[in-house]
Design a protein around this motif. Sequence first.
Motif, PDB file in Angstrom:
ATOM      1  N   PHE A   1       0.815  -1.211   0.000  1.00  0.00           N
ATOM      2  CA  PHE A   1       0.000   0.000   0.000  1.00  0.00           C
ATOM      3  C   PHE A   1       0.851   1.265   0.000  1.00  0.00           C
ATOM      4  O   PHE A   1       0.460   2.277  -0.573  1.00  0.00           O
ATOM      5  CB  PHE A   1      -0.968   0.012   1.182  1.00  0.00           C
ATOM      6  N   ARG A   2       2.029   1.214   0.618  1.00  0.00           N
ATOM      7  CA  ARG A   2       2.905   2.403   0.602  1.00  0.00           C
ATOM      8  C   ARG A   2       3.290   2.772  -0.823  1.00  0.00           C
ATOM      9  O   ARG A   2       3.239   3.933  -1.205  1.00  0.00           O
ATOM     10  CB  ARG A   2       4.152   2.162   1.438  1.00  0.00           C
TER      11      ARG A   2
ATOM     12  N   ARG B   1       0.174   4.098  -2.597  1.00  0.00           N
ATOM     13  CA  ARG B   1      -0.212   5.434  -2.146  1.00  0.00           C
ATOM     14  C   ARG B   1       0.648   6.543  -2.755  1.00  0.00           C
ATOM     15  O   ARG B   1       0.166   7.649  -2.981  1.00  0.00           O
ATOM     16  CB  ARG B   1      -0.138   5.479  -0.629  1.00  0.00           C
ATOM     17  N   LYS B   2       1.897   6.233  -3.034  1.00  0.00           N
ATOM     18  CA  LYS B   2       2.796   7.232  -3.642  1.00  0.00           C
ATOM     19  C   LYS B   2       2.306   7.658  -5.023  1.00  0.00           C
ATOM     20  O   LYS B   2       2.653   8.733  -5.487  1.00  0.00           O
ATOM     21  CB  LYS B   2       4.215   6.682  -3.738  1.00  0.00           C
TER      22      LYS B   2
ATOM     23  N   ASP C   1      -3.638  11.773  -2.160  1.00  0.00           N
ATOM     24  CA  ASP C   1      -4.305  11.773  -0.861  1.00  0.00           C
ATOM     25  C   ASP C   1      -5.296  10.621  -0.685  1.00  0.00           C
ATOM     26  O   ASP C   1      -6.457  10.833  -0.335  1.00  0.00           O
ATOM     27  CB  ASP C   1      -5.011  13.111  -0.630  1.00  0.00           C
ATOM     28  N   VAL C   2      -4.842   9.404  -0.899  1.00  0.00           N
ATOM     29  CA  VAL C   2      -5.683   8.220  -0.685  1.00  0.00           C
ATOM     30  C   VAL C   2      -5.240   7.535   0.596  1.00  0.00           C
ATOM     31  O   VAL C   2      -4.064   7.272   0.800  1.00  0.00           O
ATOM     32  CB  VAL C   2      -5.594   7.251  -1.886  1.00  0.00           C
ATOM     33  N   LYS C   3      -6.198   7.287   1.449  1.00  0.00           N
ATOM     34  CA  LYS C   3      -5.946   6.610   2.724  1.00  0.00           C
ATOM     35  C   LYS C   3      -6.277   5.124   2.576  1.00  0.00           C
ATOM     36  O   LYS C   3      -6.964   4.712   1.652  1.00  0.00           O
ATOM     37  CB  LYS C   3      -6.812   7.213   3.832  1.00  0.00           C
ATOM     38  N   VAL C   4      -5.833   4.323   3.523  1.00  0.00           N
ATOM     39  CA  VAL C   4      -6.024   2.881   3.458  1.00  0.00           C
ATOM     40  C   VAL C   4      -7.508   2.504   3.469  1.00  0.00           C
ATOM     41  O   VAL C   4      -7.894   1.461   2.968  1.00  0.00           O
ATOM     42  CB  VAL C   4      -5.235   2.165   4.580  1.00  0.00           C
TER      43      VAL C   4
ATOM     44  N   LEU D   1      -9.905   4.874  -7.556  1.00  0.00           N
ATOM     45  CA  LEU D   1      -8.458   5.094  -7.552  1.00  0.00           C
ATOM     46  C   LEU D   1      -7.996   5.721  -8.865  1.00  0.00           C
ATOM     47  O   LEU D   1      -7.095   6.547  -8.873  1.00  0.00           O
ATOM     48  CB  LEU D   1      -7.721   3.772  -7.316  1.00  0.00           C
TER      49      LEU D   1
END
Length: 190
Positions: A20-21, A24-25, A29-32, A41
């Motif tokens: 997920f890291r 996310r990059k 601004d997407v949270k888990v 997405l």
Amino acid sequence: MTTFRLLNNVKSYHEAFIDFRAMRKQLDDVKVWFSQKNETLLNRLKSEWKPVSVTFESDKKTNKIPDISVWNYSCLVLSDRAKIALESILKNTGEFLPLEDGCWLFNCLDTIDGTSIEANGSKFKIDTEESLHIPETLNLRPEKISGKVLFKPGFAHNSFLICSAEFKDTATREELGGITFEEDLAKIFL
């Protein structure tokens, strides 16, 4: 209309975990908890999507790599074979993103609201305000879910996946392993 809650078959298959890291990059601004908020997405990409890694883990070394695995509560990780088998019935219910090693992330975006609950035979836990979304028993109104293949319950924070018999029949016919089809929609664990 028969529906099923999708659960990982942890007795025979590994579970999929996405980096997920790294994911996310690539996103703005997407949270888990994006899947529980029912966020797309593809509309949050900073630039072009680059496949991220997926690992398969379990307590048993003898478990198999799944064709289908539930990830992050209401997304699927699909093998290439599973994507080919399910793409035609899933294409209008969410988005596919390629992962490394021939896998795919399917972010389900189809959701139902509280009007889909059949009042007779449904009961929710009411210990605390936070637990209001946890069903003890859950029945859905057939006319509200007709034509839906895979969806999330918005009234329960989109926190799990429910599929139709069509999805189950396709996965069974294609011998796609990794999940169980639980008729008790309130059952949380295998």
